[in-house]
Write a protein that holds these residues in place. Structure first.
Motif, PDB file in Angstrom:
ATOM      1  N   THR A  11      -1.309  -7.992  -9.886  1.00 52.41           N
ATOM      2  CA  THR A  11       0.096  -8.276 -10.159  1.00 52.41           C
ATOM      3  C   THR A  11       1.211  -8.192  -9.054  1.00 52.41           C
ATOM      4  O   THR A  11       1.965  -9.081  -8.736  1.00 52.41           O
ATOM      5  CB  THR A  11       0.698  -7.696 -11.482  1.00 52.41           C
ATOM      6  N   ARG A  12       0.821  -7.081  -8.122  1.00 48.88           N
ATOM      7  CA  ARG A  12       1.923  -6.837  -6.993  1.00 48.88           C
ATOM      8  C   ARG A  12       0.940  -5.844  -6.171  1.00 48.88           C
ATOM      9  O   ARG A  12      -0.123  -5.561  -6.460  1.00 48.88           O
ATOM     10  CB  ARG A  12       3.211  -6.279  -7.631  1.00 48.88           C
ATOM     11  N   GLY A  13       1.720  -5.669  -4.994  1.00 49.26           N
ATOM     12  CA  GLY A  13       1.327  -4.500  -4.260  1.00 49.26           C
ATOM     13  C   GLY A  13       0.026  -4.764  -3.478  1.00 49.26           C
ATOM     14  O   GLY A  13      -0.133  -6.162  -3.105  1.00 49.26           O
ATOM     15  N   LEU A  14      -0.952  -3.936  -3.426  1.00 52.80           N
ATOM     16  CA  LEU A  14      -2.348  -4.048  -2.672  1.00 52.80           C
ATOM     17  C   LEU A  14      -3.018  -5.108  -3.392  1.00 52.80           C
ATOM     18  O   LEU A  14      -3.733  -5.736  -2.754  1.00 52.80           O
ATOM     19  CB  LEU A  14      -2.973  -2.686  -2.400  1.00 52.80           C
ATOM     20  N   GLY A  15      -2.984  -4.977  -4.845  1.00 54.09           N
ATOM     21  CA  GLY A  15      -3.677  -5.914  -5.411  1.00 54.09           C
ATOM     22  C   GLY A  15      -3.607  -7.489  -5.138  1.00 54.09           C
ATOM     23  O   GLY A  15      -4.438  -8.225  -5.078  1.00 54.09           O
TER      24      GLY A  15
END
Length: 248
Positions: A11-15
């Protein structure tokens, strides 16, 4: 031969950064996340990547079971299979005497480690024909060094390290399983940490300092390094690993 990569927590960030880079690889990407992304659809279409987005709440047992059943058909027939468990929650952040919200504790374990164990089992069971199976569990230095206020998070990440070691012993040469610490990254998780009270997290000022002194790594650059490492010949030589020990 096309590589199938399964990635959680996009959904967000590193992923999200890893998902965007994988969507541009022209192979096969399966994401497990709370919601689908039109941006990923567009990137995949532009690069000829086969994309499957499974909407799943990793804190919810029926949702995880349903996602696992969907993976079986997707994995079948691939000789190169990757599973990256990136999904994670940092809450509850609290002093141990105040950890009385059982639902929050259970959610943290479900997302951070229980779902990783369950999904890894399905990946391994569904790919007996695969000649190259690699599992990267995104861990944390918090699992290797305790911090006040982080009892639950530290416990889930320490469990991840021990699970990776035991699973690697189980699999031997049939799979490469690594618990990988990604370092300190400029993500929404860090925003959550900085919004915590100092009473709950005595080391709060240290995390604020990371941001103010530009010590937080860029998610896209960390994502690139992680994806490079998982495809390297050396991947799996250390079950308990840290991306900061690998050259960019």
């Amino acid at each position: 031969m096309t590589t199938l990569t399964i990635l959680t927590g996009t959904t967000r960030g590193l992923g999200a950064a890893m998902a965007e880079q994988l969507a541009a690889h022209g192979e096969h990407l399966v994401t497990l996340s709370r919601k689908s992304s039109q941006a990923l659809v567009d990137i995949a279409a532009a690069h000829g990547t086969s994309l499957t987005q499974l909407e799943v709440d990793l804190s919810d047992t029926p949702s995880v079971k349903h996602a696992a059943s969907q993976l079986i058909a997707l994995i079948n027939g691939h000789s190169h299979v990757r599973f990256i468990h990136n999904a994670g929650v940092v809450k509850p952040i609290s002093q141990s005497q105040h950890l009385t919200d059982l639902d929050a504790i259970n959610d943290a374990f479900h997302v951070n480690i229980t779902s990783a164990i369950f999904l890894t089992a399905h990946v391994l069971n569904s790919s007996p024909q695969a000649t190259d199976r690699r599992v990267m569990l995104i861990s944390s230095g918090a699992g290797r060094n305790a911090s006040s206020g982080w009892a639950v998070y530290c416990a889930t990440k320490a469990a991840m390290d021990r699970y990776a070691e035991a699973a690697q012993l189980d699999q031997g040469p049939r799979a490469r399983i690594v618990s990988m610490a990604p370092g300190i990254i400029d993500t929404p998780m860090q925003e959550t940490i900085r919004a915590t009270s100092k009473d709950a997290l005595p080391s709060l000022e240290r995390f604020i300092g990371f941001k103010e002194s530009n010590q937080l790594a860029d998610p896209a650059s960390v994502a690139q390094r992680l994806l490079k490492v998982i495809e390297s010949d050396a991947f799996g030589s250390k079950t308990i690993d840290d991306i900061r020990q690998h050259h960019a």
